[in-house]
Design a protein around this motif. Sequence first.
Motif, PDB file in Angstrom:
ATOM      1  N   ALA A 185       0.904  -1.070  -0.047  1.00 13.39           N
ATOM      2  CA  ALA A 185      -0.143   0.076   0.091  1.00 13.39           C
ATOM      3  C   ALA A 185       0.889   1.336  -0.057  1.00 13.39           C
ATOM      4  CB  ALA A 185      -0.894   0.041   1.158  1.00 13.39           C
ATOM      5  N   GLY A 186       1.997   1.105   0.522  1.00 10.49           N
ATOM      6  CA  GLY A 186       2.909   2.285   0.622  1.00 10.49           C
ATOM      7  C   GLY A 186       3.968   2.095   1.580  1.00 10.49           C
ATOM      8  N   TYR A 187       4.715   3.067   1.931  1.00  9.92           N
ATOM      9  CA  TYR A 187       5.959   3.361   2.846  1.00  9.92           C
ATOM     10  C   TYR A 187       5.980   4.326   3.791  1.00  9.92           C
ATOM     11  CZ  TYR A 187       7.685   0.583  -1.306  1.00  9.92           C
ATOM     12  OH  TYR A 187       7.910  -0.430  -2.271  1.00  9.92           O
ATOM     13  N   TYR A 188       6.376   3.839   4.971  1.00  7.13           N
ATOM     14  CA  TYR A 188       6.571   4.724   6.102  1.00  7.13           C
ATOM     15  C   TYR A 188       7.992   5.521   5.972  1.00  7.13           C
ATOM     16  CZ  TYR A 188       2.358   3.606   8.743  1.00  7.13           C
ATOM     17  OH  TYR A 188       0.903   3.438   9.162  1.00  7.13           O
ATOM     18  N   VAL A 189       8.014   6.801   6.452  1.00  8.61           N
ATOM     19  CA  VAL A 189       9.300   7.188   6.190  1.00  8.61           C
ATOM     20  C   VAL A 189       9.500   8.173   7.412  1.00  8.61           C
ATOM     21  CG1 VAL A 189       9.132   7.424   3.574  1.00  8.61           C
ATOM     22  CG2 VAL A 189       8.130   9.471   4.986  1.00  8.61           C
ATOM     23  N   PRO A 190      10.769   8.275   8.016  1.00  7.27           N
ATOM     24  CA  PRO A 190      11.197   9.021   9.084  1.00  7.27           C
ATOM     25  C   PRO A 190      11.204  10.518   8.787  1.00  7.27           C
ATOM     26  CG  PRO A 190      13.036   8.042   8.254  1.00  7.27           C
ATOM     27  CD  PRO A 190      12.244   7.550   7.291  1.00  7.27           C
ATOM     28  N   ARG A 191      10.627  11.225   9.837  1.00  6.63           N
ATOM     29  CA  ARG A 191      10.831  12.637   9.647  1.00  6.63           C
ATOM     30  C   ARG A 191      11.694  13.180  10.802  1.00  6.63           C
ATOM     31  NH1 ARG A 191       5.359  16.575   9.992  1.00  6.63           N
ATOM     32  NH2 ARG A 191       5.213  15.625  11.912  1.00  6.63           N
TER      33      ARG A 191
END
Length: 252
Positions: A105-111
């Motif tokens: 479904a998609g990707y988590y990315v760090p902020r």
Amino acid sequence: MRETVTGLVLTYNGERLLEKCLKSLDFCDELLVVDSQSTDRTREIAEKCGARVVIRPWPGPVDQFNFALKEIGTAWVVSLDQDEFLTDELRANIEDRLKADEQVAGYYVPRSSFYFNRFMKHSGWYPDYLFRVFRSGRMEVTASGAHYHFNPLGETKKLSGDILHYPYESFRQHMDKINYYAEEGAAALREKGRKGGLFRALLHAKMRFIKLYLLKLGFLDGTAGLCNALAGFYYTFQKYIRVEEHGKWGDG
């Protein structure tokens, strides 16, 4: 060949960092900016960067994002706030994943967020994984108070490399946003039937400070960590004390 992707940014008076934001997304097949009637140079900057700009009054985050997503025809979306931009590492990793055709479904990315004089590494601010790279139709938007959330509809993975975030340009701006967030937060608590008052306001504010400064190791972020924890105390106190506020002071 990689799959097609749109870079999406919702804006309102975002001239401060919008050019950096959009340039970090210039690998996208389309840039879409949905602007809530800005009065600064936001629209001019967006058009200069090659974005398609749609002007629409702000109806709240869920409605605005749902409107924007219906305007998108690509397979993927990368969504940033107007005060964020991609690092080169994250940008490259996103491009690699778009070529890989992974059925997620998609990707988590760090902020990584900047506060006062540093990028915060503790205080509950980092790595702050967010679902910002997703397939069209595989994400739903929800909101709690003034904050929106992207919820994946399916399997997800994580990417390395940061979104760089500059949420405030001064303590004054932080206080202005706290005022707004506290008002929205109080309204949300009221709708849920939650009670406020002095005792609850002090208790929740104290626990917020302890969480940010001690449990989340905010003291390791130096002066910035202390200022942030104190701001968290003030925000939480204001949110709960305002639950019981009805009308303007002194109205007879």
